[in-house]
Design a protein around this motif. Structure first.
Motif, mmCIF file in Angstrom:
data_model
loop_
_atom_site.group_PDB
_atom_site.id
_atom_site.type_symbol
_atom_site.label_atom_id
_atom_site.label_comp_id
_atom_site.label_asym_id
_atom_site.label_seq_id
_atom_site.Cartn_x
_atom_site.Cartn_y
_atom_site.Cartn_z
ATOM 1 N N GLY A 177 -36.962 -6.902 32.254
ATOM 2 C CA GLY A 177 -35.776 -6.629 31.842
ATOM 3 C C GLY A 177 -35.109 -5.881 33.249
ATOM 4 N N VAL A 178 -35.156 -6.144 34.335
ATOM 5 C CA VAL A 178 -34.307 -5.152 35.025
ATOM 6 C C VAL A 178 -33.617 -6.149 35.917
ATOM 7 C CG1 VAL A 178 -34.151 -3.580 37.152
ATOM 8 C CG2 VAL A 178 -36.233 -3.358 35.686
ATOM 9 N N ALA A 179 -32.442 -6.310 36.006
ATOM 10 C CA ALA A 179 -31.049 -6.601 36.940
ATOM 11 C C ALA A 179 -31.201 -6.816 38.225
ATOM 12 C CB ALA A 179 -29.711 -6.287 36.138
ATOM 13 N N HIS A 180 -31.239 -7.862 39.033
ATOM 14 C CA HIS A 180 -31.358 -6.921 40.603
ATOM 15 C C HIS A 180 -30.285 -6.959 41.274
ATOM 16 C CE1 HIS A 180 -35.711 -6.032 40.479
ATOM 17 N NE2 HIS A 180 -35.659 -7.049 39.324
ATOM 18 N N PRO A 181 -29.726 -7.328 42.264
ATOM 19 C CA PRO A 181 -28.347 -6.733 42.889
ATOM 20 C C PRO A 181 -28.759 -8.052 43.881
ATOM 21 C CG PRO A 181 -29.264 -4.808 43.855
ATOM 22 C CD PRO A 181 -29.891 -5.574 42.965
ATOM 23 N N VAL A 182 -27.797 -9.208 44.274
ATOM 24 C CA VAL A 182 -27.859 -10.214 44.906
ATOM 25 C C VAL A 182 -27.680 -9.655 46.390
ATOM 26 C CG1 VAL A 182 -27.453 -12.268 45.411
ATOM 27 C CG2 VAL A 182 -27.771 -11.671 43.901
ATOM 28 N N THR A 183 -28.986 -10.167 47.783
ATOM 29 C CA THR A 183 -28.826 -8.978 48.505
ATOM 30 C C THR A 183 -27.806 -10.619 49.836
ATOM 31 O OG1 THR A 183 -30.754 -9.813 49.286
ATOM 32 C CG2 THR A 183 -30.349 -7.691 48.238
ATOM 33 N N GLY A 184 -27.710 -10.051 51.030
ATOM 34 C CA GLY A 184 -27.714 -11.122 51.678
ATOM 35 C C GLY A 184 -28.100 -11.042 52.988
ATOM 36 N N LEU A 185 -27.726 -11.838 54.293
ATOM 37 C CA LEU A 185 -28.250 -11.678 55.879
ATOM 38 C C LEU A 185 -28.726 -10.631 55.884
ATOM 39 C CD1 LEU A 185 -26.428 -14.300 57.717
ATOM 40 C CD2 LEU A 185 -27.740 -15.024 56.057
ATOM 41 N N ASP A 186 -27.876 -9.620 55.924
ATOM 42 C CA ASP A 186 -29.044 -7.962 56.415
ATOM 43 C C ASP A 186 -30.188 -7.393 55.209
ATOM 44 O OD1 ASP A 186 -27.565 -7.165 54.252
ATOM 45 O OD2 ASP A 186 -26.383 -6.066 55.743
ATOM 46 N N GLY A 187 -29.938 -8.330 54.157
ATOM 47 C CA GLY A 187 -31.228 -7.340 53.024
ATOM 48 C C GLY A 187 -30.976 -6.191 52.054
ATOM 49 N N GLU A 188 -29.161 -6.434 52.417
ATOM 50 C CA GLU A 188 -28.568 -5.616 51.850
ATOM 51 C C GLU A 188 -28.016 -6.001 50.571
ATOM 52 O OE1 GLU A 188 -29.208 -2.251 52.054
ATOM 53 O OE2 GLU A 188 -30.037 -1.540 53.439
ATOM 54 N N ALA A 189 -27.590 -5.157 49.156
ATOM 55 C CA ALA A 189 -26.517 -5.479 47.958
ATOM 56 C C ALA A 189 -25.069 -6.605 49.005
ATOM 57 C CB ALA A 189 -26.038 -4.378 47.344
ATOM 58 N N ILE A 190 -24.631 -7.430 48.286
ATOM 59 C CA ILE A 190 -23.243 -8.204 49.018
ATOM 60 C C ILE A 190 -22.107 -7.569 48.470
ATOM 61 C CG2 ILE A 190 -21.804 -9.799 49.594
ATOM 62 C CD1 ILE A 190 -24.588 -11.908 49.458
ATOM 63 N N SER A 191 -20.789 -6.720 48.668
ATOM 64 C CA SER A 191 -19.734 -6.792 48.144
ATOM 65 C C SER A 191 -19.775 -8.362 47.651
ATOM 66 C CB SER A 191 -19.009 -6.170 48.870
ATOM 67 O OG SER A 191 -17.493 -5.737 48.319
ATOM 68 N N VAL A 192 -19.516 -8.508 46.997
ATOM 69 C CA VAL A 192 -19.206 -10.072 46.210
ATOM 70 C C VAL A 192 -17.830 -10.103 45.326
ATOM 71 C CG1 VAL A 192 -19.232 -12.252 44.409
ATOM 72 C CG2 VAL A 192 -21.672 -10.396 45.534
ATOM 73 N N LEU A 193 -16.798 -10.973 45.979
ATOM 74 C CA LEU A 193 -15.583 -11.445 44.964
ATOM 75 C C LEU A 193 -15.675 -12.635 44.241
ATOM 76 C CD1 LEU A 193 -12.183 -11.015 45.218
ATOM 77 C CD2 LEU A 193 -12.553 -12.984 47.101
ATOM 78 N N ASP A 194 -16.551 -13.872 44.855
ATOM 79 C CA ASP A 194 -16.074 -14.492 43.307
ATOM 80 C C ASP A 194 -18.029 -14.719 43.466
ATOM 81 O OD1 ASP A 194 -15.981 -16.215 41.628
ATOM 82 O OD2 ASP A 194 -14.160 -17.071 42.618
ATOM 83 N N TRP A 195 -18.337 -16.407 42.723
ATOM 84 C CA TRP A 195 -19.404 -16.813 43.067
ATOM 85 C C TRP A 195 -19.730 -17.639 41.477
ATOM 86 C CZ3 TRP A 195 -23.703 -16.624 38.953
ATOM 87 C CH2 TRP A 195 -23.722 -16.056 38.105
ATOM 88 N N ARG A 196 -20.801 -18.902 42.248
ATOM 89 C CA ARG A 196 -21.042 -19.311 41.023
ATOM 90 C C ARG A 196 -22.729 -20.110 40.631
ATOM 91 N NH1 ARG A 196 -16.156 -19.294 40.321
ATOM 92 N NH2 ARG A 196 -14.215 -20.190 39.695
ATOM 93 N N PHE A 197 -22.999 -20.455 39.907
ATOM 94 C CA PHE A 197 -24.406 -21.110 39.829
ATOM 95 C C PHE A 197 -24.241 -22.434 40.209
ATOM 96 C CE2 PHE A 197 -25.969 -18.075 36.489
ATOM 97 C CZ PHE A 197 -27.405 -17.935 37.528
ATOM 98 N N VAL A 198 -25.146 -23.424 41.302
ATOM 99 C CA VAL A 198 -24.972 -24.279 41.783
ATOM 100 C C VAL A 198 -25.833 -25.329 40.500
ATOM 101 C CG1 VAL A 198 -25.636 -26.168 43.010
ATOM 102 C CG2 VAL A 198 -25.285 -23.676 44.073
ATOM 103 N N PRO A 199 -24.578 -26.456 39.482
ATOM 104 C CA PRO A 199 -25.575 -27.052 38.876
ATOM 105 C C PRO A 199 -26.586 -27.566 39.019
ATOM 106 C CG PRO A 199 -22.821 -27.098 38.967
ATOM 107 C CD PRO A 199 -23.519 -26.855 40.395
ATOM 108 N N GLY A 200 -27.872 -27.742 37.610
ATOM 109 C CA GLY A 200 -28.964 -28.093 37.905
ATOM 110 C C GLY A 200 -29.000 -27.908 38.846
ATOM 111 N N THR A 201 -29.518 -27.503 39.510
ATOM 112 C CA THR A 201 -30.694 -26.339 41.411
ATOM 113 C C THR A 201 -29.902 -24.946 40.541
ATOM 114 O OG1 THR A 201 -28.582 -25.443 42.655
ATOM 115 C CG2 THR A 201 -29.399 -27.750 42.642
ATOM 116 N N TYR A 221 -30.254 -22.782 42.868
ATOM 117 C CA TYR A 221 -29.214 -22.012 44.060
ATOM 118 C C TYR A 221 -27.809 -21.216 43.304
ATOM 119 C CZ TYR A 221 -32.106 -24.361 47.549
ATOM 120 O OH TYR A 221 -33.030 -24.281 48.554
ATOM 121 N N LEU A 222 -27.383 -20.636 43.976
ATOM 122 C CA LEU A 222 -25.402 -19.897 43.687
ATOM 123 C C LEU A 222 -25.444 -19.650 44.592
ATOM 124 C CD1 LEU A 222 -25.411 -16.663 44.843
ATOM 125 C CD2 LEU A 222 -26.957 -16.657 42.387
ATOM 126 N N VAL A 223 -24.006 -19.527 44.862
ATOM 127 C CA VAL A 223 -22.223 -19.563 45.671
ATOM 128 C C VAL A 223 -21.777 -17.852 45.640
ATOM 129 C CG1 VAL A 223 -21.171 -20.290 47.258
ATOM 130 C CG2 VAL A 223 -22.633 -21.853 46.225
#
Length: 473
Positions: free
Chosen positions: A262-286, A288-290
Motif C-alpha cells: 500500500g505504499v505510494a511510489h514517486p514516478v522517476t525520470g531519466l536520471d532515476g530521480e523523482a520528477i517535478s511534475v506539472l501535468d500528467w495523464r494515464f494513456v487510455p487502454g494501456t 503507460y502514463l505521460v
C-alpha cells in the motif's frame, strides 16, 4: 420314413427359411443405414459454414476504439477481409481470419444502448460452399459520477448511468476535494479542516471501512486520476515541509492497488530521480502514463515495468489529452499545436480550422475531436446592464461553425469533456444562485449541474446534479 424323422426335417427347413429371411432383413437394414449415412455425409459435405461461437467484451466496448468481436465457424473457411463483413449500424472496422476464426476490430467508437449486427459472408475451405455468419450484441449504458459539495454537511460522490433517473451515493465525507472512479469503488482526496493538507482515501464498493493510502508526509494533493486498464491510481503530492529542498515541487505518486504494501511510489525520470511534475495523464487502454515536468519536457512511462526507461516526447507548453479513441497525444505550444503518435513516436502538426469568432467574443476551452474538428467554449457580453457573459459550445470543422449547445442567458459553462466513446459532451454549468464553496485547490459552486449533450444531435435532455464529472479526469 418314420413320422419323427419327417418332423425333424420340417423343423430344419423352417429354421433355414427363417435364417434366410433374417439375413435378407439384416442386409436390407444395413443397406438403408448405409444409404442414410452416405446421405448425411453428402449433405454435410455440401453445407455452408455456420456460426459455432462468438465473443465480444460488451462491458468495455464503450471505453475505447479497437474492441474486438471474435467469431468461430464450425468448419475451416477461406480467408475473409473487410469487404466480406457488414456492420449495422455502420462502424469502421478491420478484419482478419485464420482457419475457423474471424476477428472483427471496431476502429470507430460504438454508441451506447445500441443493437449492433455483424454479418460475414464466408465459404467453406474444404467444400467451397458459401454460408453466412451473423451475430448481434447490445452495447451497455455509460457510467458517470460527479461531486456534490454541501456547505452544511458531508460532500458526496454520486454515480449513475447516462440514461438512468436516480443517482447513488458512492462515497461521502467532509471536504472532498476531488475523486476518481476505480474498477471497484472510488478514490478521493479529502481535506483536513484547514484545507492545507489532504488524505487519499479509497472506498471499495460495498465496503463499510475506507482505506487510507500512506503518503510521504503532510502536503497538498492534486490531479487525482485512475487507470482504466490497471489497478493503479496517481496523484500529485507537494510536501508541506517548508524546510525541505523540494518544498515547492510536485511529485507524481503512483499507487498499485495490487501491491499489498500500500505504499505510494514517486514516478522517476531519466536520471532515476523523482520528477517535478506539472501535468500528467494515464494513456487510455494501456499501462503507460505521460508526464509533463516543470521544465515542460514530456516523458512516456511504462508503469508495468519497474526497470523500463522513460521515453522522451520533447518539450511542449501544454498537455491536452488524447484524440478520441486513439493513442494520439495532443500537445500545444505558444504558436501551434501537434499530435504525438505514442505507437510510432511520430509527431504531426494539428492544424485546426478557424473558429470565426468576432472581436466581442472570448475563446475558452478547446477539445479536439480529430485532426479537422473540435469543440470550443465561447462567451461574449450579454445585452443589458452589468457585466454578464452568455456562453455557448461551438462545433468547429472544415465545413464551418455551428452552435452545439447554448444554455440560458447568464448561465456560465465551467467545463466540458467527452464521454469515453465520444458520443456525449459532459457540460458543467453553474446556477447564478449557487454559492462559492471556498475550497482552496479545486473550487466549485453549489447548484452545479452536468448535462449530457449528444455530439451528433445536440440534444441535452439528460443531466445530473454535481460537477467535476469522472469523464473529465
Amino acid at each position: 420314413m418314420s413320422t419323427e424323422s419327417s418332423a425333424s426335417t420340417d423343423r430344419t427347413r423352417r429354421i433355414r427359411r427363417q435364417s434366410r429371411g433374417f439375413r435378407r432383413a439384416v442386409v436390407a437394414t444395413l443397406g438403408i443405414l448405409g444409404l442414410a449415412t452416405t446421405g448425411l455425409a453428402v449433405a454435410g459435405a455440401f453445407r455452408g459454414p455456420h456460426l459455432a461461437d462468438a465473443s465480444v467484451a460488451s462491458a468495455t466496448a464503450l471505453e475505447r476504439a479497437g474492441q474486438r468481436l471474435v467469431l468461430q465457424a464450425d468448419q475451416a473457411i477461406d480467408p475473409v477481409d473487410a469487404a466480406d463483413v457488414s456492420v449495422t449500424p455502420d462502424v469502421p472496422i478491420e478484419v482478419s481470419s485464420e482457419e475457423r476464426t474471424i476477428t472483427v476490430r471496431f476502429t470507430g467508437m460504438l454508441r451506447t444502448l445500441t443493437d449492433y449486427t455483424v454479418t460475414v459472408a464466408v465459404s467453406g475451405a474444404a467444400t467451397g460452399v458459401d454460408g453466412t455468419l451473423s451475430y448481434a450484441f447490445t452495447t451497455p449504458d455509460l457510467d458517470i459520477a460527479v461531486l456534490v459539495r454541501d456547505l452544511d454537511g458531508p460532500d458526496e460522490v454520486r454515480g449513475r448511468t447516462v440514461s438512468g433517473d436516480e443517482a447513488t451515493t458512492l462515497f461521502a465525507a467532509d471536504r472532498i476535494q476531488e475523486f476518481a472512479l476505480l474498477r471497484d469503488g472510488v478514490a478521493a482526496v479529502v481535506l483536513d479542516e484547514s484545507g492545507a493538507n489532504g488524505r487519499l482515501m479509497i472506498a471499495p464498493d460495498g465496503a463499510q471501512v475506507t482505506e487510507e493510502i500512506t503518503l510521504p508526509g503532510p502536503g497538498r494533493l492534486q490531479q487525482l486520476r485512475a487507470s482504466d486498464t490497471t489497478d493503479r491510481l496517481g496523484v500529485l503530492f507537494t510536501s508541506a515541509d517548508s524546510d525541505a529542498t523540494d518544498a515547492r515541487l510536485s511529485q507524481l505518486l503512483l499507487i498499485d492497488r495490487l501491491d499489498p504494501s500500500g505504499v505510494a511510489h514517486p514516478v522517476t525520470g531519466l536520471d532515476g530521480e523523482a520528477i517535478s511534475v506539472l501535468d500528467w495523464r494515464f494513456v487510455p487502454g494501456t499501462p503507460y502514463l505521460v508526464v509533463q515536468a516543470f521544465d515542460h519536457s514530456m516523458l512516456l512511462i511504462d508503469t508495468a515495468a519497474t526497470d523500463a526507461v522513460p521515453v522522451p516526447l520533447g518539450e511542449h507548453a501544454e498537455l491536452r489529452g488524447f484524440l478520441p479513441g486513439t493513442l494520439q497525444l495532443v500537445v500545444a505550444d505558444p504558436l501551434s499545436g501537434s499530435t504525438i503518435d505514442l505507437e510510432t513516436g511520430e509527431s504531426a502538426p494539428l492544424e485546426l480550422p478557424d473558429d470565426q469568432l468576432d472581436e466581442t467574443a472570448y475563446p475558452g476551452k478547446v477539445v479536439a475531436l480529430g485532426g479537422d474538428s473540435y469543440l470550443e467554449v465561447a462567451s461574449r457580453p450579454a445585452p443589458g446592464e452589468g457585466f454578464v457573459l452568455d456562453y455557448e459550445i461551438l462545433l468547429v470543422s472544415r465545413e464551418g461553425v455551428e452552435v452545439l449547445y447554448d444554455p440560458d442567458a447568464g448561465i456560465p459553462i465551467r467545463d466540458i469533456c467527452l464521454s469515453p466513446n465520444a458520443q456525449y459532451v459532459a457540460v458543467e454549468v453553474q446556477d447564478p444562485e449557487g454559492e462559492p464553496d471556498g475550497y482552496p485547490n479545486v473550487s466549485g459552486r453549489t447548484l452545479s449541474t452536468t448535462y449530457f449533450v449528444d455530439l451528433a444531435s445536440g440534444e441535452a435532455n439528460r443531466a445530473i446534479a454535481g460537477f467535476a464529472a469522472s469523464w473529465c479526469s
